[in-house]
Design an enzyme around this catalytic site. Structure first.
Site, PDB file in Angstrom:
ATOM      1  N   LYS A 156       0.828  -1.208   0.000  1.00  0.00           N
ATOM      2  CA  LYS A 156       0.000   0.000   0.000  1.00  0.00           C
ATOM      3  C   LYS A 156       0.864   1.261   0.000  1.00  0.00           C
ATOM      4  CE  LYS A 156      -4.062  -2.110   0.457  1.00  0.00           C
ATOM      5  NZ  LYS A 156      -5.260  -1.891  -0.352  1.00  0.00           N
ATOM      6  N   LYS A 157       2.059   1.162   0.576  1.00  0.00           N
ATOM      7  CA  LYS A 157       2.946   2.330   0.634  1.00  0.00           C
ATOM      8  C   LYS A 157       3.654   2.592  -0.691  1.00  0.00           C
ATOM      9  CE  LYS A 157       3.888   2.520   5.612  1.00  0.00           C
ATOM     10  NZ  LYS A 157       2.808   1.654   6.048  1.00  0.00           N
ATOM     11  N   LEU A 158       3.463   1.728  -1.667  1.00  0.00           N
ATOM     12  CA  LEU A 158       3.980   2.017  -3.003  1.00  0.00           C
ATOM     13  C   LEU A 158       3.160   3.103  -3.694  1.00  0.00           C
ATOM     14  CD1 LEU A 158       4.811  -1.605  -4.219  1.00  0.00           C
ATOM     15  CD2 LEU A 158       6.425   0.181  -3.537  1.00  0.00           C
TER      16      LEU A 158
END
Length: 763
Positions: free
Chosen positions: A221-223
């Site tokens: 998700k942090k991409l």
């Protein structure tokens, strides 16, 4: 699923009496069993995955229960603490006060809270369940008591949802199905047949995979571009915890590389680092450092400590035996078992090689190789389905489209932790009487105890329905409800999130259909964020700025406070028309043009271009600026008086400036009074910052003691009410007052007030 359990489980098995007798009669030297490279790394062979029978045997392989038992104990302990704090036992009466007109946000509208005293009983059941899990006492019943009440509380209020609260419920559910009471439990004392008995490997597989998913999906998700570019949590770089990095790096680099880059890399790699023997020490170090920092950065209750408790699950399953074996022998009565000899369990499947391996160690023959039974196959099926479901849920938002807003899905099960930060600039609730047509406005958040509804369409629908039910009590017939909510996500423009022209009471909403009155996020304007930083860097300390984006055909109605002198609007993109209501004049502005708007009056900004308009408010809080200037003069005067350089006598209204620090003074001038109050608060902040470790621990312990104390005393009052009825009002008032009693350092909660006064959020 791991390389350790085959050898570290201290497996016990037998090929039968005949084989044992032959071994006694003709002992011979055994060659050590060789393992393939795959088995050394992953803990299983390629052949274990070639058929359904071998996979079932693998997942039900007998494993040491020690690590699982320690985790059970730690999780139960942390949940007993969590119930008094984040679950809300200490302030339950504020949340569920009987008869109070409150709008609530359950997952299912038919879910409603019980009367207050009965809600306390629900929490008592949940607390006893968590305590039973910790002690391993009536374990299965305790798990059911905990998860049934926990999920009821969880579903009762969506506004409190977050990832870690969801995780607690999942772990509680998993433990209900596991044999976690086989080690260091009261059940083991009550039932010797289960004490120190094997548990099937799938017990560890579920928990380890769950924690792997938490880390890995959070990394995926942090991409997101906002995280990679450093916009999601940019404010964190200013926290004192990152001061060591700021010694060698500028704060912008700390934000991009340490806060965002470090968080991304850690989440993506933590699960792998913890899994493999060679990298596990590094993994435990980094995730421990990460969670210790999070415990100071965020108010996330027991989450950091729960994640710390999960790390040992990835170690050899017999690590508690080796750890506690180092303690003195006289402590053996209270410490967990250290003996490597384990009992067999019908929950496991014993293979031929495991029995032979056990005989080589000289263990007594206790069981024959067994074949998978129905319950073993069902356990394997459940394990595979559960893991598949957990990988699928974070990406299931195409099904529950009604819960999608600018971010996908009900916040809580997506593991998108800290990826999105929001700020709200303007919230307006308008009602229209369906009979008379009269229009009025409501205080944002009226009849609610949460602000979470502003970002979620499903909650906004529930809130409007609730307002529609409550407002007729105030002579408003069949009201229509309109919301105008302006939000900035990850430092973008402030913009509307929902259509302000839609009567939400009558608006359509379905869990499985896209929300038709959700306004799109203007992602095409995201590159402006770089320009924002340039503009803000060119301003002085007293000038504030707000960036606005709006849709064609809509307008913003705004009131400029009299404190905000010198307020102007400058257009960045598109075309707007500014109407000054009192002057009844309209001014059309193109990009680069600006206009000053009068203070103490309303104005409207219409977007008249074909595409979205972008503009900014530039203003100075003249009242605050004048106050700061007066403070500076008073401080300089005070310093001159104290060092003897002031020759002029002070007027009576300034005499309090020369009073001793510990002397109580009664200032008549309001500016002097505010200045002295500010100084006292600054000294309190300095004192707290310079406090020693013991003083900080004492302050923390006192605060927690009185929080927990209130929860238990209010629970006792509620249980008494259920058993014998309500006492006289005077007695009940005295009892509640006693429960509300706070310690001498309770005034320390003024930290929250000091944040606004001093401008630091990390006191």
């Amino acid at each position: 699923m791991e390389a350790r359990d085959a050898t570290a489980g201290a497996l016990v098995g037998s090929d039968g009496e005949e084989k044992s007798a032959k071994k006694d009669a003709a002992p011979k030297k055994e060659t050590p069993e060789t393992k393939s490279k795959m088995e050394k790394i992953f803990g299983f062979r390629k052949e274990d995955l070639t058929s359904w029978h071998s996979l079932v045997t693998l997942l039900n392989r007998p494993t040491d229960p020690a690590s699982l038992g320690i985790f059970r104990c730690l999780f139960g302990l942390l949940m007993t603490i969590d119930i008094t704090q984040e679950r809300g036992l200490s302030h339950l009466d504020y949340k569920y006060l009987d008869g109070a007109p409150v709008c609530r946000f359950p997952l299912f509208n038919f879910l409603q809270p019980l009367p207050l005293d009965w809600m306390y009983l629900v929490y008592v059941v949940m607390f006893l369940g968590a305590l039973g899990i910790m002690l391993g006492c009536f374990y299965r019943l305790s798990c059911l008591m905990f998860i049934s009440t926990y999920w009821y509380i969880f579903f009762l209020d969506k506004t409190t949802w977050n990832n870690h609260s969801y995780l607690y419920g999942l772990i509680g559910f998993q433990l209900t199905l596991m044999d976690a009471n086989r080690y260091w439990s009261i059940d083991g004392l009550r039932r010797p047949s289960i004490r120190n008995a094997h548990v099937p490997l799938w017990n560890y597989t579920l928990l380890r995979t769950q924690i792997f998913i938490v880390y890995f999906i959070a990394g995926i998700k942090k991409l997101d571009a906002d995280w990679v570019e450093g916009y999601s949590m940019s404010y964190l770089a200013h926290h004192w915890l990152f001061d060591p990095f700021k010694v060698i790096l500028p704060v912008e680099v700390v934000n991009l590389l340490v806060v965002h880059g470090g968080g991304l890399v850690l989440d993506l790699t933590a699960g792998y680092l913890l899994f493999f023997d060679a990298t596990r020490p590094y993994g435990i170090f980094f995730v421990s450092y990460f969670h210790c920092m999070n415990s100071q950065l965020f108010s996330i209750g027991m989450f950091s400590y729960t994640m710390l408790a999960t790390s040992p699950l990835f170690c050899y399953t017999d690590w508690p035996r080796r750890f506690f074996a180092r303690f003195p022998a006289f402590l053996g009565a209270v410490l967990p078992f250290t003996s490597p000899v384990l009992q067999t369990s019908t929950s496991c499947v014993y293979s031929e090689s495991q029995s032979t391996s056990t005989e080589r160690r000289g263990a007594p023959p206790v069981t024959k190789p067994s074949k998978p039974r129905l319950k073993h196959k069902l356990a394997a099926i459940f394990t595979l389905l559960y893991i598949t479901e957990q990988f699928f849920l974070p990406y299931s938002h195409f099904i529950t489209q009604g819960y999608n807003n600018w971010t996908n899905g009900l916040y809580g099960y997506s593991w998108d932790m800290m990826v999105h930060s929001r700020s709200h600039q303007h919230v307006k609730i308008t009602y229209k009487d369906g009979k008379t047509g009269d229009i009025g406005y409501l205080n944002p958040g009226v009849f609610t105890q949460s602000r979470r509804w502003k970002d979620h369409g499903d909650m906004l629908k529930q809130y409007s329905t609730c307002l529609h039910q409550f407002l007729p009590r105030y002579n408003i017939t069949d009201p229509e409800i309109y919301f105008d909510i302006w939000v900035s996500i990850n430092e973008r423009f402030q913009q509307r999130i929902f259509d302000p022209r839609v009567n939400i009471v009558k608006a359509d909403w379905s869990p499985f259909q896209p929300n038709p009155w959700l306004m799109p996020l203007l992602v095409d304007l995201s590159p402006w964020r770089t320009k924002f930083q340039e503009i803000e860097g060119s301003l002085d300390n007293q000038t504030e700025i707000v960036f606005i984006a709006d849709f064609p055909g809509l307008h913003l109605e705004n009131f400029v406070s009299e404190d905000l002198g010198n307020t102007s609007i400058q257009v960045l993109q598109g075309q707007v028309s500014v109407e000054v209501v009192e002057e009844k004049k309209n001014y059309t502005l193109q990009p680069g043009e600006q206009i000053k708007v009068p203070a103490g009056a309303y104005h409207k900004v219409y977007t008249v271009s074909e595409g979205p308009s972008c503009y900014m408010y530039i203003y100075v809080n003249t009242t605050e600026a004048a106050l700061q200037e007066n403070f500076t003069k008073l401080y300089e005067l005070q310093e001159r008086v104290r060092n003897g350089t002031e020759t002029e006598p002070l007027p009576p209204e300034l005499q309090p400036l020369v009073a001793a620090d510990d002397e109580e003074v009664n200032a008549t001038d309001p500016i002097v009074q505010l200045f002295l109050k500010r100084q006292r608060r600054m000294k309190e902040v300095k004192k707290r910052r310079e406090a020693g470790t013991l003083e900080r621990l004492e302050r923390f312990a006192v605060k927690k003691y009185y929080t927990i104390r209130r929860g238990f005393l209010m629970t006792a009052i509620a249980m008494r009410n259920l058993l014998v009825g309500l006492p006289p009002l005077e007695q009940l008032t005295r009892e509640v007052a006693f429960a509300n009693m706070k310690g001498p350092q309770a005034e320390g909660t003024e930290d929250e007030r000091l944040k606004d006064e001093v401008g630091h959020g990390e006191l």
